[in-house]
Scaffold this active site. Sequence first.
Site, PDB file in Angstrom:
ATOM      1  CB  SER A 248     116.421  83.199  72.333  1.00 17.45           C
ATOM      2  OG  SER A 248     117.545  82.900  71.524  1.00 17.45           O
ATOM      3  CE  LYS A 297     125.896  83.581  77.651  1.00 17.58           C
ATOM      4  NZ  LYS A 297     126.008  84.796  77.060  1.00 17.58           N
ATOM      5  CG  ASP A 335     128.620  86.014  74.605  1.00 14.95           C
ATOM      6  OD1 ASP A 335     127.760  86.155  73.585  1.00 14.95           O
ATOM      7  OD2 ASP A 335     128.305  85.437  75.579  1.00 14.95           O
ATOM      8  N   GLY A 371     126.854  93.159  86.326  1.00 14.40           N
ATOM      9  CA  GLY A 371     126.890  91.885  86.128  1.00 14.40           C
ATOM     10  C   GLY A 371     128.083  90.880  85.893  1.00 14.40           C
ATOM     11  CB  ALA A 372     129.928  89.020  88.324  1.00 17.19           C
ATOM     12  N   GLY A 373     128.220  87.396  85.520  1.00 19.94           N
ATOM     13  CA  GLY A 373     127.654  85.917  84.750  1.00 19.94           C
ATOM     14  C   GLY A 373     128.613  85.705  83.787  1.00 19.94           C
ATOM     15  N   GLY A 374     128.011  84.806  82.916  1.00 24.00           N
ATOM     16  CA  GLY A 374     129.046  84.538  81.959  1.00 24.00           C
ATOM     17  C   GLY A 374     129.283  85.635  80.955  1.00 24.00           C
ATOM     18  CB  ALA A 375     127.308  88.041  78.965  1.00 19.63           C
ATOM     19  CE1 TYR A 461     117.727  88.898  71.185  1.00 17.63           C
ATOM     20  CE2 TYR A 461     119.800  88.754  72.659  1.00 17.63           C
ATOM     21  CZ  TYR A 461     118.724  88.125  71.809  1.00 17.63           C
ATOM     22  OH  TYR A 461     118.489  86.885  71.717  1.00 17.63           O
ATOM     23  N   GLY A 482     122.158  95.811  72.584  1.00 20.72           N
ATOM     24  CA  GLY A 482     122.665  94.439  72.725  1.00 20.72           C
ATOM     25  C   GLY A 482     122.600  93.537  71.286  1.00 20.72           C
TER      26      GLY A 482
END
Length: 515
Positions: A248, A297, A335, A371-375, A461, A482
């Site tokens: 990060s 998330k 986001d 992708g099916a996560g939080g973002a 990113y 990103g």
Amino acid sequence: MADNGVLVCSTLMGETVEQMLKQMQLAKETGADCVELRLDCLNGFDAAGDLEKLLKGRVLPAIITCRPKSEGGNYEGDEQKRLNTLSLAYDLGADFIDVELQAMSPFVSQRSKKNSQNCKIIVSSYVNGSTPSSEDLGHLVAKMQSTGADILKVVTTATNITDVSHIFKLIPHCQVPIIACVMGDRGLISQLLGPKFGGYLIYGSIGSGKDLIPGQPKLADLINIYKIGRLTRDTKVFGVIANPVGHSKGPILHNQAFRETGFNGVYVPLLVDDLSDFLKVYSAPDFAGFSVGIPHKEAAVKCCDEVQPLAKSIGAVNTIVRRKSDGKLVGYNTDCEGAISAIEDGLRGESGYKSSESSSPLAGKLFVLVGAGGAGRALAFGAKQRGARVVITNRNFERAKALANAVGGEAIPMEALERFCPETGMVLANTSAVGMQPNVDSTPLPKEAMEPYSLVFDAVYTPRETRLLREAKEAGKIVVSGLEMFIRQAIGQYELFTGNLAPTELMRKIVIRDF
């Protein structure tokens, strides 16, 4: 010494006296206040000759220690000889001597008195493999204080980031100066936040190899990113909750933004395994807000007392703020707007943080989401809201189908992505971790399958240009990094954290310059 009185120390583990002296010079140039000379790391150590060279050649105050194997060091020789070496360092005018708790009594009995006014004695205790309870730490500290040492040093190991809270509770109640370290990646905040709680000294690595210890920050980061000397008891703590978290760049951006705007806050990386446990333990008002990253998330929605309607509909929270009036945790999602506005501006050929035409350039477009996560959930809902037709793929196909159903979209298996070509001019958005450091050679879609897309977005990113974006650019596609999403969502977070307008241009400048 820093404004808040804390000392920043680097442990030197050179194999020769010459190496240690060079490392000491580097530590001084980087900003250390003192150094710890690990005599047990020297090859063929000659107590009389080597100690005199080190102490005469020192350019910083020096802590002398010769750590035995049983206390995490390298020394395996005769114990009396080791104590004689520490006594000699005392006689030769060392600034500090670090003596283990079990060796304190014999050391004191043989120590001469001629240097007693100049040399401070540190009594240390290493608890291998764990961090004791607050009660057990209290008993240990009482025993250490009874030795009459000038400074106490307690080193434990974190199996969970919540272990560090025991140390934070301990420091303010200690009757003499205390150095408290929690080793391991989950113990990093013991050093980053130690000055806020009243720690006497913290450790930073000069990055010479052997001194790169899990849980120990780099000296340069302590000085340049965290400005550790400015932390006070009133400093508000913010951070990024993720696992992994080392990639990060949030600390670089937020700490500088806080500093430049005069906001008394610090932003730290938080390696969290269980979000609910973390939030329960770190419930003090000083822990004022958090960015939430992978994989927390979605769990964050259930951990908050209240959730912003957009975040609730998305089913993912990327920002948590502790409300001042009642201490409740409120969840938000920055986001969504951050990513979607960046993609829209990319489609319009713009680069600035602006736009509000009545209709979105995403309207009617096929928006293919990896992708099916939080973002991923944030982008799926955002794209649908802008009028796009959403197609979702994910390694776990059931998750892709669940998200597709939630937004009225379509799900396709991951293995079908390369062949998916119902029309041209589509948008591809990667929100998975594919391509993130250290797996920089990975990509969710090879170059030869990019023909039907007009724009490619990658939420990753680190690295700044992923393989996906590099190959998309080579294929002549519009690319959106990103970093754009990161900047925009961070601007929203800054305003939620501080209650002030974000220094937008400054934050953009920091990212472009330092990332």
